[in-house]
Design a protein around this motif. Structure first.
Motif, PDB file in Angstrom:
ATOM      1  N   LEU A  38     -28.235  32.745  -7.499  1.00  0.00           N
ATOM      2  CA  LEU A  38     -28.342  31.422  -8.126  1.00  0.00           C
ATOM      3  C   LEU A  38     -26.969  30.761  -8.219  1.00  0.00           C
ATOM      4  CD1 LEU A  38     -30.876  32.233 -10.996  1.00  0.00           C
ATOM      5  CD2 LEU A  38     -31.324  30.875  -8.938  1.00  0.00           C
ATOM      6  N   TYR A  39     -25.965  31.551  -8.602  1.00  0.00           N
ATOM      7  CA  TYR A  39     -24.597  31.038  -8.673  1.00  0.00           C
ATOM      8  C   TYR A  39     -24.126  30.571  -7.304  1.00  0.00           C
ATOM      9  CZ  TYR A  39     -19.486  31.225  -8.928  1.00  0.00           C
ATOM     10  OH  TYR A  39     -18.147  30.924  -8.823  1.00  0.00           O
ATOM     11  N   GLU A  40     -24.364  31.382  -6.297  1.00  0.00           N
ATOM     12  CA  GLU A  40     -23.958  31.023  -4.931  1.00  0.00           C
ATOM     13  C   GLU A  40     -24.629  29.733  -4.482  1.00  0.00           C
ATOM     14  OE1 GLU A  40     -25.361  33.247  -1.293  1.00  0.00           O
ATOM     15  OE2 GLU A  40     -23.278  33.930  -1.365  1.00  0.00           O
ATOM     16  N   ASN A  41     -25.917  29.584  -4.785  1.00  0.00           N
ATOM     17  CA  ASN A  41     -26.637  28.371  -4.396  1.00  0.00           C
ATOM     18  C   ASN A  41     -26.096  27.140  -5.111  1.00  0.00           C
ATOM     19  OD1 ASN A  41     -28.329  29.801  -2.684  1.00  0.00           O
ATOM     20  ND2 ASN A  41     -29.928  30.079  -4.223  1.00  0.00           N
ATOM     21  N   ASP A  42     -25.552  27.331  -6.320  1.00  0.00           N
ATOM     22  CA  ASP A  42     -24.951  26.219  -7.056  1.00  0.00           C
ATOM     23  C   ASP A  42     -23.594  25.826  -6.491  1.00  0.00           C
ATOM     24  OD1 ASP A  42     -26.987  25.741  -8.811  1.00  0.00           O
ATOM     25  OD2 ASP A  42     -26.040  26.684 -10.548  1.00  0.00           O
ATOM     26  N   VAL A  43     -22.845  26.825  -6.016  1.00  0.00           N
ATOM     27  CA  VAL A  43     -21.455  26.581  -5.624  1.00  0.00           C
ATOM     28  C   VAL A  43     -21.306  26.153  -4.163  1.00  0.00           C
ATOM     29  CG1 VAL A  43     -19.210  27.702  -5.304  1.00  0.00           C
ATOM     30  CG2 VAL A  43     -20.511  28.090  -7.389  1.00  0.00           C
ATOM     31  N   LEU A  44     -22.094  26.735  -3.277  1.00  0.00           N
ATOM     32  CA  LEU A  44     -21.914  26.454  -1.849  1.00  0.00           C
ATOM     33  C   LEU A  44     -21.939  24.963  -1.503  1.00  0.00           C
ATOM     34  CD1 LEU A  44     -23.796  29.340   0.006  1.00  0.00           C
ATOM     35  CD2 LEU A  44     -21.348  28.799   0.097  1.00  0.00           C
ATOM     36  N   PRO A  45     -22.864  24.158  -2.085  1.00  0.00           N
ATOM     37  CA  PRO A  45     -22.857  22.734  -1.732  1.00  0.00           C
ATOM     38  C   PRO A  45     -21.568  22.010  -2.115  1.00  0.00           C
ATOM     39  CG  PRO A  45     -24.938  23.342  -2.769  1.00  0.00           C
ATOM     40  CD  PRO A  45     -24.003  24.502  -2.951  1.00  0.00           C
ATOM     41  N   ARG A  62     -19.587  25.539 -12.924  1.00  0.00           N
ATOM     42  CA  ARG A  62     -20.496  26.576 -12.414  1.00  0.00           C
ATOM     43  C   ARG A  62     -20.005  27.962 -12.815  1.00  0.00           C
ATOM     44  NH1 ARG A  62     -21.399  21.383 -10.840  1.00  0.00           N
ATOM     45  NH2 ARG A  62     -23.138  21.188  -9.358  1.00  0.00           N
ATOM     46  N   MET A  63     -18.707  28.188 -12.737  1.00  0.00           N
ATOM     47  CA  MET A  63     -18.158  29.488 -13.114  1.00  0.00           C
ATOM     48  C   MET A  63     -18.408  29.777 -14.592  1.00  0.00           C
ATOM     49  SD  MET A  63     -14.569  29.437 -10.984  1.00  0.00           S
ATOM     50  CE  MET A  63     -13.982  30.965 -11.706  1.00  0.00           C
ATOM     51  N   TRP A  64     -18.310  28.746 -15.419  1.00  0.00           N
ATOM     52  CA  TRP A  64     -18.572  28.949 -16.851  1.00  0.00           C
ATOM     53  C   TRP A  64     -20.037  29.287 -17.081  1.00  0.00           C
ATOM     54  CZ3 TRP A  64     -16.292  30.126 -21.166  1.00  0.00           C
ATOM     55  CH2 TRP A  64     -16.970  29.951 -22.367  1.00  0.00           C
ATOM     56  N   ALA A  65     -20.936  28.646 -16.352  1.00  0.00           N
ATOM     57  CA  ALA A  65     -22.366  28.914 -16.521  1.00  0.00           C
ATOM     58  C   ALA A  65     -22.716  30.354 -16.161  1.00  0.00           C
ATOM     59  CB  ALA A  65     -23.195  27.946 -15.681  1.00  0.00           C
ATOM     60  N   TYR A  66     -21.938  30.959 -15.241  1.00  0.00           N
ATOM     61  CA  TYR A  66     -22.160  32.351 -14.820  1.00  0.00           C
ATOM     62  C   TYR A  66     -20.904  33.178 -15.098  1.00  0.00           C
ATOM     63  CZ  TYR A  66     -26.178  30.428 -12.303  1.00  0.00           C
ATOM     64  OH  TYR A  66     -27.350  29.795 -11.968  1.00  0.00           O
ATOM     65  N   ARG A  67     -20.298  32.958 -16.232  1.00  0.00           N
ATOM     66  CA  ARG A  67     -18.987  33.536 -16.514  1.00  0.00           C
ATOM     67  C   ARG A  67     -18.997  35.055 -16.574  1.00  0.00           C
ATOM     68  NH1 ARG A  67     -20.957  30.585 -20.498  1.00  0.00           N
ATOM     69  NH2 ARG A  67     -21.355  31.439 -22.584  1.00  0.00           N
ATOM     70  N   PHE A  68     -20.144  35.671 -16.824  1.00  0.00           N
ATOM     71  CA  PHE A  68     -20.183  37.134 -16.866  1.00  0.00           C
ATOM     72  C   PHE A  68     -19.710  37.740 -15.550  1.00  0.00           C
ATOM     73  CE2 PHE A  68     -24.150  36.517 -14.602  1.00  0.00           C
ATOM     74  CZ  PHE A  68     -24.294  37.668 -13.837  1.00  0.00           C
TER      75      PHE A  68
END
Length: 221
Positions: free
Chosen positions: A62-69, A94-100
Motif C-alpha cells: 500500500l505504501y509503495e502504491n502511494d509513493v510510486l506515482p 506518505r512516510m509519516w502515514a507508514y512510519r512504522f
C-alpha cells in the motif's frame, strides 16, 4: 442517501495493524494484539493472513502504491526547485502515514525479503529522479555541479529523507521538559523536513531557483 458497504474484515485487519504498528512499533505488536483490538478471534485473523509478516507485506505494498506515482518528472516542462519541494512534502506525508516501516526498517527488511526489495527499489527510483532533476536544473543554468557532485548529492538527499522520520521521532521522545516547550509533533513538520533536505541542494543552486528556494523557506518556515 445510499449507505456505505461495511468494510471487509481483511481491510479492517490492515487498518488496525497500521494504527498499532505506528503507535507502538511493529516489533511490539502481535497478531493476538491486532485480533484483540478488533474484537475478533485469532482464527478469524489467520483466515485472512497466515502471520504478521503477511500483514507487514500488504502494508508495504500500500505504501509503495502511494509513493510510486510521486516519483516522476513533470511531463511538459523543466523541473524546478518547487517540484522538489512538493515531491519531498508529499513523500514525507506518505512516510509519516507508514512510519512504522522507517522506525524499524533494517529489522523488518531482514525478516521480509519482499519488503527489502520493494524499499530498495523505491529508494533507487527516488535517487534516480533526484539525479534527473539536478541534471535538468544544470542544463537550464540553475544548478552548478558536475556529474560526480550530482551523484553524491542525490545519494545524500535520499539518505537524509529516509532517515529524517526516525531522527525526529527520537528527538520527540527524548525531550526533557527542562529544556523548554516541546516542539510540534513530527507529523506537522513536513515543511521543515523538506527544507532540511533541500538545504543539501541549496549551495549548488544559482539565480532564480536559489532565490525561489529562499522565498519558499520564508513562506513555509
Amino acid at each position: 442517501m445510499p449507505r456505505k458497504p461495511p468494510r471487509r474484515t481483511r481491510e479492517r485487519i490492515v487498518e488496525t495493524a497500521l494504527t498499532l504498528f505506528n503507535r507502538d512499533g511493529e516489533p511490539h505488536v502481535t497478531t493476538a494484539h491486532i485480533a484483540d483490538e478488533m474484537n475478533i478471534s485469532p482464527g478469524n485473523l489467520y483466515y485472512h493472513f497466515r502471520n504478521k509478516e503477511e500483514i507487514v507485506g500488504e502494508l508495504h505494498d500500500l505504501y509503495e502504491n502511494d509513493v510510486l506515482p510521486l516519483i516522476a518528472l513533470p511531463g511538459d516542462r523543466t523541473p524546478g526547485v518547487e517540484d522538489l519541494w512538493l515531491l519531498l512534502h508529499l513523500l514525507f506525508e506518505r512516510m509519516w502515514a507508514y512510519r512504522f516501516l522507517y522506525r524499524n526498517l533494517d529489522d523488518i527488511a531482514s525478516r521480509n525479503a519482499a519488503v527489502a526489495r520493494g524499499i530498495a527499489k523505491l529508494h533507487r527510483k527516488l535517487r534516480d529522479l533526484i539525479v534527473r532533476i539536478c541534471e535538468a536544473l544544470r542544463a537550464d543554468g540553475a544548478l552548478d555541479a558536475d556529474d560526480r557532485a550530482i551523484d553524491a548529492l542525490a545519494t545524500n538527499v535520499v539518505v537524509v529523507a529516509t532517515c529524517w522520520m526516525p531522527f525526529q521521532l527520537t528527538l520527540s521522545r527524548g525531550h526533557d521538559a527542562r529544556d523548554g516547550p516541546r516542539d510540534q509533533p513530527a507529523d506537522v513538520h513536513f515543511e521543515r523536513a523538506a527544507w532540511q533536505v533541500l538545504s543539501l541542494v541549496a549551495p549548488f543552486l544559482r539565480g532564480r531557483e536559489r532565490a525561489h528556494l529562499e522565498r519558499l523557506s520564508e513562506q513555509y518556515l
